[in-house]
Design an enzyme around this catalytic site. Structure first.
Site, PDB file in Angstrom:
ATOM      1  N   LYS A  20      -7.072  10.458 -18.007  1.00  0.00           N
ATOM      2  CA  LYS A  20      -7.582  10.658 -19.284  1.00  0.00           C
ATOM      3  C   LYS A  20      -5.857  10.640 -19.983  1.00  0.00           C
ATOM      4  CE  LYS A  20     -11.309  12.482 -17.301  1.00  0.00           C
ATOM      5  NZ  LYS A  20     -12.356  11.427 -16.588  1.00  0.00           N
TER       6      LYS A  20
ATOM      7  N   TYR B 164     -15.785  20.504 -11.645  1.00  0.00           N
ATOM      8  CA  TYR B 164     -15.958  19.639 -12.378  1.00  0.00           C
ATOM      9  C   TYR B 164     -17.275  18.746 -10.965  1.00  0.00           C
ATOM     10  CZ  TYR B 164     -15.558  14.465 -12.640  1.00  0.00           C
ATOM     11  OH  TYR B 164     -15.088  12.490 -12.433  1.00  0.00           O
TER      12      TYR B 164
ATOM     13  N   ARG C   8       1.111  -1.281   0.014  1.00  0.00           N
ATOM     14  CA  ARG C   8       0.279  -0.239  -0.107  1.00  0.00           C
ATOM     15  C   ARG C   8       0.665   0.898   0.011  1.00  0.00           C
ATOM     16  NH1 ARG C   8      -1.633   1.735   4.483  1.00  0.00           N
ATOM     17  NH2 ARG C   8      -2.513  -0.321   5.453  1.00  0.00           N
TER      18      ARG C   8
ATOM     19  N   ASP D  69      -6.526  21.883 -10.187  1.00  0.00           N
ATOM     20  CA  ASP D  69      -7.132  20.441 -11.186  1.00  0.00           C
ATOM     21  C   ASP D  69      -6.471  20.912 -11.945  1.00  0.00           C
ATOM     22  OD1 ASP D  69      -8.469  18.744 -12.733  1.00  0.00           O
ATOM     23  OD2 ASP D  69      -9.950  18.312 -11.208  1.00  0.00           O
TER      24      ASP D  69
HETATM   25  C1  LIG Z   1     -11.169  17.808 -15.097  1.00  0.00           C
HETATM   26  C2  LIG Z   1     -11.618  15.810 -13.443  1.00  0.00           C
HETATM   27  N1  LIG Z   1     -11.068  16.311 -12.884  1.00  0.00           N
HETATM   28  C3  LIG Z   1     -11.368  14.895 -12.005  1.00  0.00           C
HETATM   29  C4  LIG Z   1     -11.901  14.034 -13.317  1.00  0.00           C
HETATM   30  C5  LIG Z   1     -11.665  12.559 -11.961  1.00  0.00           C
HETATM   31  O1  LIG Z   1     -11.044  11.198 -12.447  1.00  0.00           O
HETATM   32  P1  LIG Z   1     -11.535  10.303 -12.174  1.00  0.00           P
HETATM   33  O2  LIG Z   1     -12.735  10.204 -13.402  1.00  0.00           O
HETATM   34  O3  LIG Z   1     -10.511   9.254 -12.423  1.00  0.00           O
HETATM   35  O4  LIG Z   1     -12.240   9.957 -11.280  1.00  0.00           O
HETATM   36  C6  LIG Z   1     -12.577  14.132 -13.362  1.00  0.00           C
HETATM   37  C7  LIG Z   1     -13.079  12.671 -14.632  1.00  0.00           C
HETATM   38  O5  LIG Z   1     -14.170  12.625 -15.760  1.00  0.00           O
HETATM   39  C8  LIG Z   1     -12.528  15.798 -14.351  1.00  0.00           C
HETATM   40  O6  LIG Z   1     -12.742  15.424 -15.739  1.00  0.00           O
END
Ligand SMILES: Cc1ncc(COP(=O)(O)O)c(C=O)c1O
Length: 387
Positions: free
Chosen positions: A201, A104, A51, A176
Site C-alpha cells: 500500500k 482484513y 532467498r 497489522d
Molecule cells: C489491512 C491489510 N492487511 C493486509 C493486506 C494484505 O496485503 P497484500 O495484498 O500485500 O497481501 C491488505 C491488503 O489489502 C490489507 O488491506
C-alpha cells in the site's frame, strides 16, 4: 532523528556502491565464496544465498525497522505472506488465537482454513474490547491479533490496553499496521510485539508492487521469526524490494497529502444527504477519535461511508460513470479508488448493522476539488437512477 529525515536516509549506504544514492537491485540466487574457509564460515556471511536476503532487501528492512522502532524486519512477497508467516511462527497446535472481528477478510480466511487445519483455535473479539480482552484470554492463548483501524469499518482499537492484558497472560500481540503505515502509528511503542504491514500500500505507493514486512520488537523474536520465515521459503524479490524502498523515500510527503485530501472529502461526504455515515477516525465526531488522537499522529487516505440508497442499479449508475475513482481492491497508491463493501457479512463475534450500502474510498493525491466534483456527479446519477 525525525521520521521525515529517517525516510530519506535509513538503509542507504551510497559509498558502499560507488556513491550511487539508491541501493542497486542485486539479482541473486547463487553467491560465491572466494575460499574454502569463507565457505565453511557461511554462518557469519550476511549475503550467502538469494532467498536469505540481498543488499537490496537488507536496505529496505533496515529502513522499515528504524521507522517502526523495532529490532529487525523481514521482507516477504506480500502483506498476506507477512501476516500468515508471523502467525505461523508464533503458534502451535493446541494454541488459542484471539483476532479482532474487524480483521482484513483474507486474514480471517487464513485462520479458518490453514490455522484450523494445524490445530489452532481462533476466537474473534469485539474490536472495541480494550482491557476487557483479559476475560477472553485462556491459559492456551498464545497471540492476540489487532488491526487498528479495521480496513472496512475503521474502529480504532485500544492497543495499549489490549497489550497490557495480553502480556499479563503471557500472550504475544501482533498488529497489522498497514493503515498507520509505520508513519502515523507505531504499534511497537504501544505494546505490540510484532508488526505486520502490507508494504504493497503506502510504502510502495504506486500500485505496482506487492510487498510484505514483518517487524519484531526484540532480538529473540526477530531471530525466531527470521528462521521460521526462511524455513517457509518466503522472501521478497529484489526488484520489489528496490521499488518498496524507493516508495518509502517519499512516504513522508505523500501521506500528509492523502490525509489532507481525505479530510476534505470526508467532511464533504458527511454533509451530503445521500450519505448516512462516514467512518474516518480523524473526524472529530468519529467514535474512535479520542483513541486515534491519543495513539496516532495522522490518518491515511482510506475510510468508509454508508450510502442511504442500497439500490444496486442506482449504485451502478454512480460507479460506472466515475472518471477519477477507480474500482479496485487495493489502496495506498497515488490514485483514488472507490468500492462497495459488505462488512456485516464478515463478522462472526459481533454484529455490524447499518442500513444502506457500505463503501470504501481511498482518497489519492489528486486535487480534492476534482475528486469531490467526480463524487458529486456520481451521487447525482445515483439519485436520478434510484427514483
Ligand atoms: C489491512 C491489510 N492487511 C493486509 C493486506 C494484505 O496485503 P497484500 O495484498 O500485500 O497481501 C491488505 C491488503 O489489502 C490489507 O488491506
Amino acid at each position: 532523528m525525525k521520521d521525515d529525515t529517517l525516510l530519506g536516509h535509513a538503509g542507504n549506504a551510497p559509498f558502499e556502491n560507488h556513491g550511487v544514492v539508491n541501493p542497486p537491485v542485486y539479482h541473486a540466487s547463487t553467491i560465491l565464496f572466494p575460499t574454502l574457509e569463507a565457505f565453511r564460515n557461511v554462518g557469519t556471511a550476511k549475503v550467502r544465498y538469494g532467498r536469505r536476503g540481498t543488499p537490496t532487501s537488507y536496505a529496505l528492512e533496515e529502513a522499515v525497522t528504524e521507522l517502526e522502532g523495532g529490532h529487525g524486519t523481514i521482507s516477504v512477497s506480500s502483506g498476506m505472506a507477512a501476516t500468515a508467516s508471523a502467525l505461523l511462527a508464533c503458534l502451535k497446535a493446541g494454541d488459542h488465537l484471539l483476532v479482532t472481528d474487524s480483521v482484513y477478510a483474507p486474514t480471517r480466511h487464513f485462520c479458518e482454513t490453514t490455522l484450523r487445519r494445524y490445530g489452532v483455535k481462533t476466537e474473534y473479539y469485539e474490536p472495541l474490547v480494550g482491557g476487557d480482552i483479559a476475560r477472553l484470554i485462556r491459559p492456551e492463548t498464545a497471540v492476540v491479533f489487532v488491526e487498528s483501524p479495521g480496513t472496512a469499518t475503521f474502529e480504532i482499537q485500544d492497543v495499549p490496553a489490549i497489550a497490557t492484558a495480553a502480556h499479563k497472560a503471557g500472550a504475544l500481540v501482533i498488529a497489522d499496521n498497514t493503515w498507520g503505515a509505520g508513519y502515523y502509528f507505531k504499534p511497537l511503542s504501544k505494546g505490540a510485539d510484532i508488526v505486520v504491514h502490507a508494504g504493497t500500500k503506502y510504502v510502495v505507493g504506486h500500485s505496482d508492487t506487492m510487498m510484505g514486512l514483518v517487524t519484531c520488537g526484540d532480538a529473540a523474536l526477530y531471530k525466531q521469526m527470521r528462521d521460521d520465515i526462511q524455513s517457509l521459503g518466503m522472501c521478497a524479490g529484489p526488484d520489489d524490494a528496490y521499488l518498496a524502498l524507493r516508495g518509502l523515500r517519499t512516504m513522508g510527503v505523500r501521506l500528509p497529502r492523502h490525509y489532507e485530501n481525505a479530510m476534505k472529502v470526508a467532511r464533504w461526504l458527511k454533509e451530503r444527504p445521500e450519505v448516512k455515515q462516514v467512518m474516518y477516525p480523524a473526524l472529530e465526531d468519529d467514535p474512535g477519535h479520542e483513541l486515534w488522537k491519543r495513539d496516532f499522529t495522522g490518518a491515511c487516505g482510506l475510510f468508509g461511508f454508508v450510502l442511504r440508497n442500497s439500490d444496486q442499479k442506482a449504485l451502478a449508475a454512480m460507479m460506472d460513470g466515475l472518471k477519477l475513482h477507480g474500482m479496485g481492491f487495493s489502496w495506498g497508491g497515488y490514485e483514488s479508488l472507490l468500492i462497495p463493501t459488505a462488512p456485516a457479512k464478515a463478522r462472526s463475534a459481533t454484529k455490524w448493522e447499518v442500513d444502506g450500502q457500505c463503501m470504501r474510498i481511498h482518497v489519492g493525491l489528486e486535487d480534492p476539488d476534482d475528486l469531490i466534483a467526480d463524487l458529486e456527479a456520481g451521487l447525482e446519477r445515483m439519485e436520478k437512477a434510484g427514483k
